[in-house]
Enzyme design. Sequence first.
Site, mmCIF file in Angstrom:
data_model
loop_
_atom_site.group_PDB
_atom_site.id
_atom_site.type_symbol
_atom_site.label_atom_id
_atom_site.label_comp_id
_atom_site.label_asym_id
_atom_site.label_seq_id
_atom_site.Cartn_x
_atom_site.Cartn_y
_atom_site.Cartn_z
ATOM 1 N N ASP A 143 11.528 115.521 -17.652
ATOM 2 C CA ASP A 143 10.265 115.269 -18.340
ATOM 3 C C ASP A 143 9.173 116.220 -17.874
ATOM 4 O O ASP A 143 8.286 116.589 -18.649
ATOM 5 C CB ASP A 143 9.833 113.824 -18.106
ATOM 6 C CG ASP A 143 10.784 112.826 -18.762
ATOM 7 O OD1 ASP A 143 11.346 113.164 -19.826
ATOM 8 O OD2 ASP A 143 10.962 111.729 -18.223
ATOM 9 N N ASP A 192 2.569 111.197 -17.198
ATOM 10 C CA ASP A 192 3.902 111.766 -17.456
ATOM 11 C C ASP A 192 4.513 112.354 -16.190
ATOM 12 O O ASP A 192 5.146 113.416 -16.212
ATOM 13 C CB ASP A 192 3.845 112.837 -18.546
ATOM 14 C CG ASP A 192 3.468 112.272 -19.906
ATOM 15 O OD1 ASP A 192 3.284 111.046 -20.008
ATOM 16 O OD2 ASP A 192 3.351 113.053 -20.869
#
Length: 493
Positions: free
Chosen positions: A153, A458
């Site tokens: 990610d 994130d």
Amino acid sequence: MGAAEPLRSVLWVKQQRCAVSLDPARALLRWWRSPGPGAGVPGADACSVPISEIITVEETDINGKHHTGGKWQKMEKPYAFTASRPKHLLVFINPFGGKGQGKRIYERKVAPLFTLASITTEIIVTEHANHAKESLYELNIDKYDGIVCVGGDGMFSEVLHGLLGRTQRDAGVDQDQPRAALVPSPLRIGVIPAGSTDCVCYSTVGTNDAETSALHIVVGDSLSMDVSSVHHNGTLLRYSVSLLGYGFYGDIIKDSEEKRWMGLVRYDFSGLKTFLSHHCYEGTVSFLPAQHTVGSPRDRKPCRAGCFVCRQSKKQLDEAQKRSLYGLEGAEEVEEWKVVCGQFLAINATNMSCACPRSPQGLSPAAHLGDGSSDLILIRKCSRFNFLRFLVRHTNQGDQFDFTFVEVYRVKKFQFVSKPVEDEDGSVRRHGKKRLGQLCGDRPPCCCAVSSSAWNCDGEVLSSPAIEVRVHCQLVRLFARGIEENSKQESHG
């Protein structure tokens, strides 16, 4: 002019002679061995596949021998099955992310498929943090049909920031303006999972299988996805596509960054440490409800391929913005903001379900990828046991919002301001570093109050507690089609 007539020929499937019918009207390729009731009519064993799903074509002779150079190269347009298929890709490989298998995964599982589909590539193996982001600002990206990132990610986030930043710069848009209308990039991003969590891939494809993701790139699938911009004092801090978490998840990522020497186990260690610390944070959350959406966070209707909720919400949002532009309705300034104050164990904002192998349903199972909203989840101060019950719900089919101390809202903008903790004499308390055994020594064990946490954006740490967040509807496109499930699976969901 009538419908196009099917084209019939002969095909060898697994060394057996079959009749083949190419039906342009229905975009299907059919083949069968046994004849039907009429000449050229498919028999009972007929099979078909959409033309858009065909990866490659190869010629063989009657004995099954392959002809050299008999793949796509003999076709006038090798990519002509669907016009949206990429022909030339820029590939970034993170050799360090996850278990350090990115380069090996690409070479063994992805590159052969790209070669089979006659896709040419330029490969950059990243050497340091932000290498991909910096490259996207400098390279001529107009010659590519898409950007592929091989990693976790974090690697996707780096490519996202580079691509969006480059697009805004070229369009003359100031990213630091919270109200700026950001311009979507014409390039799609392909995600080859090779990280430790692969949340983005899992939430958009339904699996973290590298070959599946590569096939979505090959056939040219396209999926539009929301992006949130995070600002502080008129400056863009970061973009977010999955989790923006304060409190519990912010403390985990902040603590784990200090323990990179532990490897991937640092996340489990920091998670346990943060749970035992049980800190809560006082502050004020202000948000603008997403009235344009047709779903709700608790309707148990997950985002799936061809999602009606995303499509209809985008349509209604566009119509609302047009009415606002022409002065037919009030703009954001007169829309009603909601305000929630209190002490929170966690504040989470999710643009997607945030599903992963450890949490198949994710943090918000009904969150949608392209509806122009974020699910804002507020976990108020509660006992450690109740918070554990809440966390366990993320690993099963239970409704994780079915607690009196949990609130969830679907929003398009929100702001957060923390409140410093004061002692009885009114002075602001400051906490120094403490050993694990001392974390809760100066407060009751039920819930320790601390002045401020950090934001987990994130997987990256944002140290400023005060932020302003805005969701940009379908700002980026991926080489994906959303999670596909057959009717049997859906009926049991």
